[in-house]
Write an enzyme that holds these catalytic residues in place. Sequence first.
Site, PDB file in Angstrom:
ATOM      1  N   SER A   9       0.868  -1.224  -0.087  1.00  0.00           N
ATOM      2  CA  SER A   9       0.061   0.016   0.030  1.00  0.00           C
ATOM      3  C   SER A   9       0.740   1.172   0.077  1.00  0.00           C
ATOM      4  O   SER A   9       1.635   1.349   0.671  1.00  0.00           O
ATOM      5  CB  SER A   9      -0.767  -0.108   1.273  1.00  0.00           C
ATOM      6  OG  SER A   9      -1.509   1.357   1.408  1.00  0.00           O
ATOM      7  N   HIS A  34      -0.881  -1.474  -4.568  1.00  0.00           N
ATOM      8  CA  HIS A  34      -2.102  -1.013  -3.809  1.00  0.00           C
ATOM      9  C   HIS A  34      -2.594   0.447  -3.652  1.00  0.00           C
ATOM     10  O   HIS A  34      -1.651   1.093  -2.849  1.00  0.00           O
ATOM     11  CB  HIS A  34      -2.297  -1.838  -2.612  1.00  0.00           C
ATOM     12  CG  HIS A  34      -3.818  -1.646  -1.830  1.00  0.00           C
ATOM     13  ND1 HIS A  34      -4.812  -2.288  -2.113  1.00  0.00           N
ATOM     14  CD2 HIS A  34      -3.983  -0.700  -0.831  1.00  0.00           C
ATOM     15  CE1 HIS A  34      -5.819  -1.740  -1.296  1.00  0.00           C
ATOM     16  NE2 HIS A  34      -5.390  -1.148  -0.486  1.00  0.00           N
ATOM     17  N   ASP A  36      -4.383   3.651  -2.317  1.00  0.00           N
ATOM     18  CA  ASP A  36      -5.756   4.047  -1.394  1.00  0.00           C
ATOM     19  C   ASP A  36      -6.050   5.286  -1.598  1.00  0.00           C
ATOM     20  O   ASP A  36      -5.381   6.235  -1.480  1.00  0.00           O
ATOM     21  CB  ASP A  36      -5.187   3.769   0.069  1.00  0.00           C
ATOM     22  CG  ASP A  36      -5.056   2.389   0.542  1.00  0.00           C
ATOM     23  OD1 ASP A  36      -6.046   1.651   0.421  1.00  0.00           O
ATOM     24  OD2 ASP A  36      -3.769   2.166   0.936  1.00  0.00           O
ATOM     25  N   MET A  38      -8.739   8.193  -0.661  1.00  0.00           N
ATOM     26  CA  MET A  38      -9.749   8.494   0.736  1.00  0.00           C
ATOM     27  C   MET A  38     -10.137   9.916   0.533  1.00  0.00           C
ATOM     28  O   MET A  38      -9.595  10.654  -0.346  1.00  0.00           O
ATOM     29  CB  MET A  38      -9.125   8.636   1.701  1.00  0.00           C
ATOM     30  CG  MET A  38      -8.175   7.116   2.178  1.00  0.00           C
ATOM     31  SD  MET A  38      -7.395   6.993   3.692  1.00  0.00           S
ATOM     32  CE  MET A  38      -6.664   5.518   3.702  1.00  0.00           C
ATOM     33  N   HIS A  68      -8.163   1.250  -4.585  1.00  0.00           N
ATOM     34  CA  HIS A  68      -9.018   0.921  -3.271  1.00  0.00           C
ATOM     35  C   HIS A  68      -9.641   2.114  -3.019  1.00  0.00           C
ATOM     36  O   HIS A  68      -9.186   3.097  -2.482  1.00  0.00           O
ATOM     37  CB  HIS A  68      -8.258   0.207  -2.248  1.00  0.00           C
ATOM     38  CG  HIS A  68      -9.183   0.250  -0.763  1.00  0.00           C
ATOM     39  ND1 HIS A  68      -8.575   0.252   0.380  1.00  0.00           N
ATOM     40  CD2 HIS A  68     -10.430   0.053  -0.634  1.00  0.00           C
ATOM     41  CE1 HIS A  68      -9.498  -0.006   1.306  1.00  0.00           C
ATOM     42  NE2 HIS A  68     -10.503   0.047   0.633  1.00  0.00           N
ATOM     43  N   MET A  70     -12.028   4.402  -1.141  1.00  0.00           N
ATOM     44  CA  MET A  70     -12.459   4.889   0.128  1.00  0.00           C
ATOM     45  C   MET A  70     -13.118   6.011   0.105  1.00  0.00           C
ATOM     46  O   MET A  70     -12.979   7.183   0.674  1.00  0.00           O
ATOM     47  CB  MET A  70     -11.616   5.010   1.455  1.00  0.00           C
ATOM     48  CG  MET A  70     -11.128   3.217   1.611  1.00  0.00           C
ATOM     49  SD  MET A  70      -9.698   3.082   2.457  1.00  0.00           S
ATOM     50  CE  MET A  70      -8.421   3.581   1.115  1.00  0.00           C
ATOM     51  N   MET A 139     -11.512  -5.598   4.837  1.00  0.00           N
ATOM     52  CA  MET A 139     -10.496  -4.825   5.746  1.00  0.00           C
ATOM     53  C   MET A 139     -10.297  -5.397   7.032  1.00  0.00           C
ATOM     54  O   MET A 139     -11.271  -5.936   7.713  1.00  0.00           O
ATOM     55  CB  MET A 139     -11.427  -3.835   5.903  1.00  0.00           C
ATOM     56  CG  MET A 139     -11.640  -2.802   4.829  1.00  0.00           C
ATOM     57  SD  MET A 139     -10.207  -2.213   3.914  1.00  0.00           S
ATOM     58  CE  MET A 139      -9.237  -1.606   4.983  1.00  0.00           C
ATOM     59  N   PHE A 145      -6.358   4.863   7.862  1.00  0.00           N
ATOM     60  CA  PHE A 145      -5.010   5.061   8.045  1.00  0.00           C
ATOM     61  C   PHE A 145      -4.136   3.837   8.098  1.00  0.00           C
ATOM     62  O   PHE A 145      -4.786   2.554   8.235  1.00  0.00           O
ATOM     63  CB  PHE A 145      -4.943   5.512   9.623  1.00  0.00           C
ATOM     64  CG  PHE A 145      -5.870   6.860   9.783  1.00  0.00           C
ATOM     65  CD1 PHE A 145      -5.146   8.104   9.489  1.00  0.00           C
ATOM     66  CD2 PHE A 145      -7.128   6.737  10.183  1.00  0.00           C
ATOM     67  CE1 PHE A 145      -5.774   9.295   9.796  1.00  0.00           C
ATOM     68  CE2 PHE A 145      -7.721   7.905  10.350  1.00  0.00           C
ATOM     69  CZ  PHE A 145      -7.072   9.096  10.091  1.00  0.00           C
ATOM     70  N   GLY A 146      -3.012   3.919   7.630  1.00  0.00           N
ATOM     71  CA  GLY A 146      -1.794   2.708   7.922  1.00  0.00           C
ATOM     72  C   GLY A 146      -1.495   2.636   9.218  1.00  0.00           C
ATOM     73  O   GLY A 146      -1.894   3.436  10.089  1.00  0.00           O
ATOM     74  N   GLY A 147      -0.907   1.525   9.454  1.00  0.00           N
ATOM     75  CA  GLY A 147       0.012   1.397  10.801  1.00  0.00           C
ATOM     76  C   GLY A 147      -1.038   0.855  11.925  1.00  0.00           C
ATOM     77  O   GLY A 147      -0.717   0.835  13.244  1.00  0.00           O
ATOM     78  N   ASP A 177      -6.455  -6.525   3.750  1.00  0.00           N
ATOM     79  CA  ASP A 177      -6.013  -5.171   3.928  1.00  0.00           C
ATOM     80  C   ASP A 177      -6.102  -4.684   5.464  1.00  0.00           C
ATOM     81  O   ASP A 177      -7.158  -4.411   5.886  1.00  0.00           O
ATOM     82  CB  ASP A 177      -6.595  -4.265   2.924  1.00  0.00           C
ATOM     83  CG  ASP A 177      -6.039  -2.928   3.026  1.00  0.00           C
ATOM     84  OD1 ASP A 177      -5.015  -2.559   3.518  1.00  0.00           O
ATOM     85  OD2 ASP A 177      -6.779  -2.073   2.256  1.00  0.00           O
TER      86      ASP A 177
END
Length: 223
Positions: A9, A34, A36, A38, A68, A70, A139, A145-147, A177
Amino acid sequence: MNENWIAPSILSANFAKLGEEVDNVLKAGADVVHFDVMDNHFVPNLTIGPLVCEALRKHGVTAPIDVHLMIEPVDRIIPDFAKAGASYITFHPEASIHVDRTLQLIHDCGCKAGLVFNPSTPLHYLDYVMDKIDMILLMSVNPGFGGQSFIPSALPKLREVRKRIDDSGLNIRLEIDGGVKVDNIREIKAAGADTFVAGSAIFSQPDYKAVIDAMRSELAKAE
Ligand code: DX5
Ligand code: ZN
């Protein structure tokens, strides 16, 4: 192409040198990019759009780009992502009033289509559209958010979706993911996933190849 796809990602990449980051992670053995998207509405964060996807294609990226979404709504922007070079376009069913129509729209634009399920989203959205889906994305964190940490209820959900795919006899990828790391990818694979998004696990480390190799050796143990 490998049977198990590692999909870094780019949310966790260094955006100030994104082209180079994508080149490096693909050189390190990633299968898919990937991407993302948003909108600060469907999820509480704001990222990148079709212009950045197109820039990566112009930069020379030929690997599949897994977009992806969102965002809400989704239909208006889908043709733009297709023109920008998206390979897969996945969206959250809550974000489209007409899920079947949106899946068809993605196919009409020449891309592969997928549905994304938040941790609490029920699987009934699959009931009448399995034949229009190329990818199911579960998901394992709440998107935005990542992490974040992997939510364990994603494992029984993966097993359930794996069964639905196998029973259907259709060729559908099962992607996971959120919170995917070297130390949990093996059990995620065992639960049925074949496509593994990993953001922070890869981009937080100096040696992307070392992480991807370690993920692949864990995946091999699950088979
Ligand atoms: C979260 C995004 C993910 C995210 C995963 O909303 O959809 O793709 O980048 O990041 P990690 O792998 O760090 O959980
Ligand atoms: Zn994602």
